[in-house]
Design an enzyme around this catalytic site. Structure first.
Site, short mmCIF file in Angstrom:
data_model
loop_
_atom_site.label_atom_id
_atom_site.label_comp_id
_atom_site.label_asym_id
_atom_site.label_seq_id
_atom_site.Cartn_x
_atom_site.Cartn_y
_atom_site.Cartn_z
CE LYS A 75 -4.58 2.09 -0.65
NZ LYS A 75 -3.95 0.80 -0.34
CB SER A 135 -0.96 0.01 1.20
OG SER A 135 -2.08 -0.81 0.93
CB SER A 146 -4.44 1.90 3.78
OG SER A 146 -3.57 1.29 2.85
#
Length: 468
Positions: free
Chosen positions: A64, A61, A293
């Protein structure tokens, strides 16, 4: 001259000390782990420590951060997703654009605002702004039923996530409760068992799906209270159709025709717009995406980038290509050898180097006044996904970092900034892959996980370096 030599010697000793301390922290990780690390003094861009910085590893993640930067550069602060109702002759067209924040309540309000009393023709549901797979290559089959892997679609209501709960009973049965407004169905054949029985038989709770029908099998340990459940929608078209039909019924709007997917032949004119709902602006969407997230937000933003960058229906393929293109052209960040297959980092196929992530963070820091992205990152031990992270609960680490975490099977990542208020703020990237510690034996005294031991030592050292 002597002063210069003294200064260089001091820097060398400082770097050696930093090297030894960080290396000591890494030694607690289990054998077989692969770790890429970059620690940089932001002011001087001097490297305090690095290893395997050009090795391609799963970003999870932390990807991102790249998605957020590309969206901020390409879309602008005031960008919003819109959901609209149009009249087209006797038909009505409901146009979705992938708003990941659109709720059922907001969709219902759209029909309120339209003042529609009846639909003489058909109701068209238009989600053609996106195309292709709704789940990226590399999303494991065994997580497709859970909400963090909800399908990325232009048709998005309540993040394509449904809620339910399951109760256990003394006769060994289980029962699932589903809110009446959710157009899904459940069957539960799971057994209610003791913990000892569950462990001895290796019987886990298992989910299978057929469309938007969910079936639970296996075992669930007896509990006193209902267990909340959240499941990803499996058939977005059916879910959207059934949700919209329920909303029409709630508003006493008669549909004389049928529900159809796609666009009618009649052009949609601005004068025929009946109602429109706009999402919050981009910065609020990114704040949610980074702090929570949220995979659904990241992947729908990625597809929107593909749509706008290439003027075609957005997909995972052109969306990830757009992220690379935007970062190269607007920020001179080269991700040409990175492997991106989604914008959330959920795919096991994504690969990026620590140096590439470092370049993204450098740009975000350099242009922070214009971009405003650093404040959107979670603060260690304070908010978002870092609020309860074991390695960040205590000072000095608590409150001392703005960073984004990322985790997959065997991966524990972190990327961001340390000591932004101190004399020597640092930028760091931590990619830990193939982390597979030996499981503790049953009955053994609990010990701290190696990853927590490493992170506590590593982050404390970064805090110390930023204060020097």
């Amino acid at each position: 001259m002597s002063f210069s030599r003294f200064t260089l010697l001091g820097l060398a000793l400082f770097s050696c000390s930093s090297f030894a301390s960080i290396q000591h922290s890494l030694n607690v990780l289990p054998a077989g782990s692969r770790t890429a690390i970059v620690v940089e003094d932001i002011s001087s861009q001097g490297i305090e420590y690095q290893q395997k910085q050009d090795e391609l590893l799963p970003p999870a993640s932390t990807l991102k951060i790249a998605t957020a930067l590309a969206a901020r550069l390409a879309l602008g602060k005031e960008f919003t997703f819109t959901t609209s109702l149009y009249k087209a002759d006797n038909d009505v067209v409901l146009t979705f654009t992938g708003d990941p924040s659109l709720s059922r309540k907001q969709l219902s309000s759209l029909f309120d605002e339209s003042d529609i009393k009846a639909i003489q023709g058909d109701l068209w549901i238009d989600g053609t702004i996106f195309t292709g797979y709704e789940r990226a290559v590399g999303w494991p089959w065994d997580i497709l039923g859970v909400c963090y892997s909800a399908p990325s679609s232009a048709l998005s209501i309540d993040e394509n996530c449904v809620q339910a709960s399951i109760t256990t009973h003394d006769d060994g049965t289980t029962r699932v409760f589903v809110p009446i407004h959710q157009p899904i169905s459940f069957s539960s054949y799971a057994k209610s068992v003791s913990r000892e029985e569950q462990e001895s038989t290796f019987c886990d709770l298992e989910l299978t799906t057929q469309g938007n029908h969910y079936e639970l099998n296996g075992c669930l340990v007896k509990r006193n209270k209902p267990l909340p459940l959240k499941f990803a929608v499996q058939d977005t078209q059916d879910f959207t159709e059934q949700t919209v039909l329920k909303i029409l019924n709630e508003h006493n709007i008669k549909l004389n025709g049928e529900v159809r997917f796609g666009k009618p032949d009649t052009p949609l004119l601005a004068d025929n717009k009946l109602a429109i709902h706009s999402s919050k602006q981009l910065m609020e969407l990114l704040d949610h995406m980074l702090k929570k997230s949220d995979n659904h937000y990241a992947d729908n933003l990625t597809k929107m980038l593909g749509h706008l960058n290439y003027q075609q229906a957005g997909s995972f393929t052109n969306g990830t290509a757009a992220i690379k293109d935007i970062l190269l052209k607007q920020a001179n960040i080269d991700l040409s050898n990175a492997i991106l297959v989604d914008g959330s980092g959920l795919s096991r196929n994504n690969r990026m180097t620590a140096n590439q992530m470092k370049s993204i963070l450098q740009y975000i820091y350099k242009y922070d006044k214009e971009l405003g992205l650093i404040e959107l990152l979670p603060t260690s031990g304070i908010d978002g996904t870092l609020k309860y992270r074991n390695s960040m609960r205590k000072e000095p680490v608590k409150g001392g970092m703005k960073s984004k975490s990322g985790s997959l099977f065997g991966s524990y990542n972190m990327a961001g900034f340390v000591g932004l208020e101190n004399k020597e703020p640092l930028l760091f990237v931590q990619f830990v892959a193939d982390y597979h510690p030996i499981a503790a034996k049953k009955g053994a005294t609990p010990i701290e996980r190696p990853i927590d031991t490493f992170e506590k030592s590593f982050y404390q050292k970064l805090i110390e370096l930023s204060k020097d």
